[in-house]
Design an enzyme around this catalytic site. Structure first.
Site, PDB file in Angstrom:
ATOM      1  N   GLU A  29       0.843  -1.203   0.000  1.00 39.59           N
ATOM      2  CA  GLU A  29       0.000   0.000   0.000  1.00 39.59           C
ATOM      3  C   GLU A  29       0.877   1.252   0.000  1.00 39.59           C
ATOM      4  OE1 GLU A  29      -2.940   0.093   3.079  1.00 39.59           O
ATOM      5  OE2 GLU A  29      -3.936  -1.725   2.360  1.00 39.59           O
ATOM      6  N   ASP A  68      -9.303  -0.160  -0.545  1.00 36.43           N
ATOM      7  CA  ASP A  68      -8.007   0.459  -0.256  1.00 36.43           C
ATOM      8  C   ASP A  68      -7.830   1.825  -0.923  1.00 36.43           C
ATOM      9  OD1 ASP A  68      -7.179  -1.630   1.399  1.00 36.43           O
ATOM     10  OD2 ASP A  68      -6.259  -2.723  -0.254  1.00 36.43           O
ATOM     11  N   LYS A  84      -3.954  -6.758  -2.490  1.00 42.06           N
ATOM     12  CA  LYS A  84      -4.014  -8.041  -1.793  1.00 42.06           C
ATOM     13  C   LYS A  84      -2.871  -8.945  -2.233  1.00 42.06           C
ATOM     14  CE  LYS A  84      -7.716  -8.384   0.810  1.00 42.06           C
ATOM     15  NZ  LYS A  84      -7.452  -7.407   1.826  1.00 42.06           N
TER      16      LYS A  84
END
Length: 142
Positions: A29, A68, A84
């Protein structure tokens, strides 16, 4: 670097939401946040700033799914992105005897698949593109 932390954007005006409270929950991320913050074709982006309701296949109750990322590109295209690990996108292999680990992995898999199903439908209804990014798309190991 920690696996979780606060992201400090270089271009806070591009962030849709509170740019002083951007949290990353994985290095993947973090890597995507750096890209979105610095890439010239990205005009706006956010992280976990909106939710999509879904009914859990486990407890049959309503829950909220916070994707996200939301991204708006220079050409007007909008994306909703979930980050993911690849292994969470396929059902876990069933062991010879049922283990707690297997049950936990099946639980996670079932919930993720429901979240992805409702996110895809949400995006189609809003004219946005839904995508899942794994370590392959992010160019990271493992």
């Amino acid at each position: 670097m920690a696996y979780k932390g606060k992201f400090n954007p270089l271009n806070p005006n591009k962030y849709k939401g509170d740019p002083s409270n951007i949290i990353y929950r994985s290095l993947w991320e973090f890597k995507l946040m750096k890209y979105l913050d610095s890439h010239s074709q990205i005009v706006k982006w956010s992280s976990e700033e909106f939710c999509i309701p879904y009914r859990s296949p486990i407890d049959r109750r309503m829950h909220r799914y916070f994707p996200d990322f939301w991204v708006e590109k220079e050409n007007g295209e909008q994306l909703v992105i979930e980050v993911k690990p690849k292994q969470q996108l396929v059902p876990p292999k069933k062991p010879k005897r049922q283990t707690v680990k297997y049950l936990r992995e099946m639980h996670t898999y079932a919930i993720n698949m429901k979240k992805f199903e409702v996110a895809k439908e949400f995006c189609e209804n809003k004219g946005m593109k839904w995508m899942i990014m794994t370590q392959d798309e992010l160019g990271v190991i493992g």
